[in-house]
Design a protein around this motif. Structure first.
Motif, PDB file in Angstrom:
ATOM      1  N   SER A   1       4.892  -3.690  -2.011  1.00 30.08           N
ATOM      2  CA  SER A   1       3.462  -3.766  -1.708  1.00 30.08           C
ATOM      3  C   SER A   1       2.944  -2.492  -1.061  1.00 30.08           C
ATOM      4  O   SER A   1       1.816  -2.070  -1.321  1.00 30.08           O
ATOM      5  N   ASN A   2       3.774  -1.850  -0.203  1.00 31.17           N
ATOM      6  CA  ASN A   2       3.303  -0.674   0.527  1.00 31.17           C
ATOM      7  C   ASN A   2       3.016   0.521  -0.367  1.00 31.17           C
ATOM      8  O   ASN A   2       2.252   1.417  -0.003  1.00 31.17           O
TER       9      ASN A   2
ATOM     10  N   VAL B   1      -1.042   6.661  -2.003  1.00 31.00           N
ATOM     11  CA  VAL B   1      -1.387   5.256  -2.186  1.00 31.00           C
ATOM     12  C   VAL B   1      -2.831   5.000  -1.766  1.00 31.00           C
ATOM     13  O   VAL B   1      -3.581   4.307  -2.450  1.00 31.00           O
TER      14      VAL B   1
ATOM     15  N   TYR C   1       9.038  -5.052  -6.917  1.00 31.99           N
ATOM     16  CA  TYR C   1       7.788  -5.206  -6.167  1.00 31.99           C
ATOM     17  C   TYR C   1       7.895  -4.454  -4.853  1.00 31.99           C
ATOM     18  O   TYR C   1       8.876  -4.592  -4.126  1.00 31.99           O
TER      19      TYR C   1
ATOM     20  N   ASP D   1      -2.265   7.414  -9.014  1.00 32.00           N
ATOM     21  CA  ASP D   1      -1.141   6.674  -9.577  1.00 32.00           C
ATOM     22  C   ASP D   1       0.116   6.972  -8.762  1.00 32.00           C
ATOM     23  O   ASP D   1       0.631   8.092  -8.810  1.00 32.00           O
TER      24      ASP D   1
ATOM     25  N   ARG E   1       2.455   0.016  -3.920  1.00 32.29           N
ATOM     26  CA  ARG E   1       1.795  -0.491  -5.133  1.00 32.29           C
ATOM     27  C   ARG E   1       2.677  -0.347  -6.375  1.00 32.29           C
ATOM     28  O   ARG E   1       2.217   0.057  -7.434  1.00 32.29           O
TER      29      ARG E   1
ATOM     30  N   ARG F   1       5.091  -2.386  -9.094  1.00 30.64           N
ATOM     31  CA  ARG F   1       5.501  -3.688  -9.622  1.00 30.64           C
ATOM     32  C   ARG F   1       6.172  -3.466 -10.979  1.00 30.64           C
ATOM     33  O   ARG F   1       5.567  -2.933 -11.907  1.00 30.64           O
TER      34      ARG F   1
ATOM     35  N   SER G   1      -0.048  -8.069   5.004  1.00 36.72           N
ATOM     36  CA  SER G   1      -0.425  -7.674   3.640  1.00 36.72           C
ATOM     37  C   SER G   1       0.347  -8.456   2.584  1.00 36.72           C
ATOM     38  O   SER G   1      -0.058  -8.504   1.422  1.00 36.72           O
ATOM     39  N   CYS G   2       1.468  -9.083   2.976  1.00 42.68           N
ATOM     40  CA  CYS G   2       2.269  -9.843   2.015  1.00 42.68           C
ATOM     41  C   CYS G   2       1.654 -11.200   1.708  1.00 42.68           C
ATOM     42  O   CYS G   2       2.091 -11.892   0.784  1.00 42.68           O
TER      43      CYS G   2
END
Length: 325
Positions: free
Chosen positions: A94-95, A44, A92, A49, A97, A99, A183-184
């Motif tokens: 976030s940690n 990440v 989703y 990717d 990436r 989605r 980060s959220c």
């Protein structure tokens, strides 16, 4: 590494736990033993990717299994975030990436195997319910404390996914309204103060030397005032969050897992104290460490893989898996 041959090849499955820092893949035989494990970076941070990194690991694990003489019946892949388990889609995370990633379809096309996609914390809760610290209980909570924090809410023996598949995202429960940014996009989230990643980031933000992880911060508790302050903030925040969950859900037991729980009584002692102090009129539930430690999500992923493949999961299956610190 022990080859998986003969009768033990029957019922073997693949299990992948995708985290914000590393991804762990295992071959699990029919008895629930982890026979071979691969750990690779999540990719990440370096801009690669992350979806392709997961697919590469899954293909590698399948090839390793075949080389060792095992023919896997299915694969379970678990990630953090909001997971639509019925559709096999990571909505989703976030940690890592992710989605709207159709992970089940992608890995199914790659491997030609039945694929289960699940939430890492709920998978860990399944492992604890089948063969760990929640075995025999209808109602308990599991909180893995890793890069982030999520909870498995087990009610009547089953993990609760929630209406939008986001039940248990307690890492984003505000414990300090208006506190430090997360980060959220919120402020004062539990994850900022009490996750392993949050501890390390706060230590640096408050002036500590970079490079210390949560374990090093715990070890510096007696000699470093900043480490002590950050650790005390973490245990106080965690105790407060557990009190809120206790009053909401009335669990028979709370289980703490993940890397941070390896600190043992240095974590459990002050958290028990903070939890009890926040509950004025009732006793606190029992607070115990995970039976599987950092391996819980992998064992849970293996359980999901067996179910996807139509294989039985007897009570106690997976209890022979080693505990990872």
């Amino acid at each position: 590494m022990t080859p998986v041959t003969g009768p033990e090849a029957d019922g073997s499955v693949l299990a992948v736990d995708v985290g914000g820092t590393t991804m762990k893949g295992s071959i699990v035989d029919g008895t629930g033993r982890l026979r071979h494990t691969v750990v690779v970076p999540s990719r990440v941070a370096d801009g690669a990717d992350p979806v392709e990194a997961v697919r590469v690991l899954c293909r590698r694990l399948r090839d390793d299994a075949l080389t060792l003489g095992a023919t896997p019946a299915g694969i379970g892949v678990v990630t953090p975030g909001i997971i639509d388990e019925a559709a096999g889609v990571v909505r989703y995370a976030s940690n890592i990436r992710f989605r709207d990633v159709p992970l089940r379809a992608l890995i199914g096309d790659d491997l030609g195997l039945p694929v289960a996609v699940g939430h890492d914390a709920r998978a860990a809760g399944i492992a604890e319910a089948v063969a760990g610290a929640g075995r025999g209980l209808d109602n308990f909570l599991l909180l893995p404390l890793g890069t982030g924090i999520a909870a498995t809410v087990v009610v009547h023996g089953l993990p609760v996914p929630g209406t939008t598949w986001s039940a248990g995202e307690v890492g984003h429960m505000p414990v300090h309204p208006g506190g430090e940014p997360c980060s959220c996009g919120q402020r004062g989230c539990l994850e900022v103060y009490a996750s392993a990643g949050g501890l390390a980031r706060r230590y640096v933000r408050l002036g500590g030397a970079p490079g210390l992880d949560s374990r090093a911060i715990a070890e510096a508790y007696e000699t470093d005032p900043l480490a002590r302050s950050v650790w005390d903030d973490a245990t106080e925040a965690l105790g407060l969050a557990l009190a809120t969950l206790t009053l909401t859900l009335d669990p028979a037991r709370i289980v703490l897992g993940g890397g941070l729980a390896q600190a043992g009584e240095q974590l459990f002692g002050p958290v028990r104290k903070a939890l009890a102090a926040a509950l004025a009129w009732r006793d606190a539930p029992e607070l115990l460490p995970s039976a599987f430690g950092a391996t819980a999500a992998q064992v849970g992923a293996a359980v999901l893989a067996r179910r996807a493949a139509g294989l039985p999961v007897p009570d106690g299956w997976g209890a022979l898996a080693p505990v990872a610190s």
